[in-house]
Design an enzyme around this catalytic site. Sequence first.
Site, mmCIF file in Angstrom:
data_model
loop_
_atom_site.group_PDB
_atom_site.id
_atom_site.type_symbol
_atom_site.label_atom_id
_atom_site.label_comp_id
_atom_site.label_asym_id
_atom_site.label_seq_id
_atom_site.Cartn_x
_atom_site.Cartn_y
_atom_site.Cartn_z
ATOM 1 C CB ILE A 14 -0.955 0.004 1.232
ATOM 2 C CG1 ILE A 14 -1.853 -1.244 1.231
ATOM 3 C CG2 ILE A 14 -1.788 1.285 1.280
ATOM 4 C CD1 ILE A 14 -2.802 -1.388 0.060
ATOM 5 C CB SER A 140 -9.905 -3.338 5.067
ATOM 6 O OG SER A 140 -11.224 -3.781 4.793
ATOM 7 C CB CYS A 141 -8.892 -3.809 0.047
ATOM 8 S SG CYS A 141 -8.551 -5.352 0.920
ATOM 9 N NE ARG A 169 -4.552 -10.153 -0.915
ATOM 10 C CZ ARG A 169 -4.623 -10.062 0.412
ATOM 11 N NH1 ARG A 169 -5.116 -11.036 1.135
ATOM 12 N NH2 ARG A 169 -4.179 -8.979 1.015
ATOM 13 C CG HIS A 194 -14.958 -8.492 5.769
ATOM 14 N ND1 HIS A 194 -14.921 -9.832 6.076
ATOM 15 C CD2 HIS A 194 -13.753 -8.188 5.248
ATOM 16 C CE1 HIS A 194 -13.734 -10.336 5.758
ATOM 17 N NE2 HIS A 194 -13.003 -9.356 5.249
ATOM 18 N N GLY A 195 -18.398 -6.745 8.114
ATOM 19 C CA GLY A 195 -19.662 -6.040 8.370
ATOM 20 C C GLY A 195 -19.492 -4.928 9.400
ATOM 21 C CG HIS A 220 -10.369 -9.339 -1.679
ATOM 22 N ND1 HIS A 220 -9.753 -10.346 -0.983
ATOM 23 C CD2 HIS A 220 -9.757 -8.187 -1.273
ATOM 24 C CE1 HIS A 220 -8.816 -9.843 -0.197
ATOM 25 N NE2 HIS A 220 -8.788 -8.524 -0.355
#
Length: 339
Positions: A14, A140-141, A169, A194-195, A220
Amino acid sequence: MSIAKVGINGYGTIGKRVAAAVSKQDDMQVVGVTKTRPTFEAADAAERGFDIYVPEESLQAFKDAEIKTAGTIHDLFKKADIIVDCTPGDVGEKYKAEYLAAGVKAIFQGGEDHGLAGVSFNSTANYRDSWGAQFSRVVSCNTTGLIRTLCPIDREIRVKNAYVTVVRRAADPGDSKLGPINALEPSVKLPTHHGPDVQSIMPWLNINTMAIKASTTLMHLHTVVAELGRDADTAEVLGILKSAPRVRLVKSKSGIKSTAEIMEYARDLGRDRSDMYEIVVWEDGVKVVGNTLYFYQAVHQESDVVPENVDCIRSMCKLEEDAVTSVEKTDKALGIAKR
Ligand code: NAD
């Protein structure tokens, strides 16, 4: 116009991309990057003309490797207006006290907890929340990907519930030490982080996430099922996604059937490091039945957060008041054009 002096702490996947992106803006400049070891990436940073700052104990190793240094990491903290902390997850926490002591602003990445900065950032959803802040965190991504698509849909139609599976990934392309190389690995701690991470920016959104690590390095892939606030049709959702910033619609019918063709497309676009900054949605894979929306999206994990970091610098350093103007400026400099 004031120019923000930006330091990059951690010149890895990054960090090197953020450094390149910042260098392309006319209202900010890179005053230095940090490296802990004299690797090929350190040599590359030097070749690109970045001043390199290293831990005190590494000065000799860099000298032995004939890579010129400009000072210690702490010297960079004193020189910069803002540090973009791109160190591995949980390392940023260790640096927070040092940023406070140096009186420098800092952006953390998605590997850190929301609580570390107290505010999380997405360019479209909450640009102004980081206005003038000392600390912020670019999510995050995967979280950036979900907010890029769900936020505009929520604004127009409302998302009552979202159910997402993240096919992750296993490793970045430049990383040979992680796996699995021939297996699928479910994340059994449910729901996955993630949620809640999306909720650090959209706290009102009901979102439920599961994840599977897959033996791929490219991108991903998310499957999204969303219960909308009302009945809609596919054309309406496609219209919203078409005008959403940093979302690119592609068609399976035109030959983009997988993440492999997306990465080939990114190489054809001639971007820096062949990056696909946009979240890629399969247009022919979007479907609304009543108030249920289904779609697939792919996330280039190495690069989607990069334009977000540039906008976050603008908000925290008070360079541009308006989110839309900042996004346009960043996108123009990085060659992200709406298609
Ligand atoms: P990386 O391992 O590729 O790069 C980290 C860099 O920090 C390396 O150059 C490493 O040498 C350096 N470093 C390690 N310890 C350090 C220290 N104590 N001081 C200074 N530098 C140090 O990691 P990355 O993938 O670039 O991830 C950085 C952050 O971005 C993490 O929070 C991660 O969760 C987040 N992020 C990663 C991705 C991704 O897919 N790679 C996507 C979005 C966000």
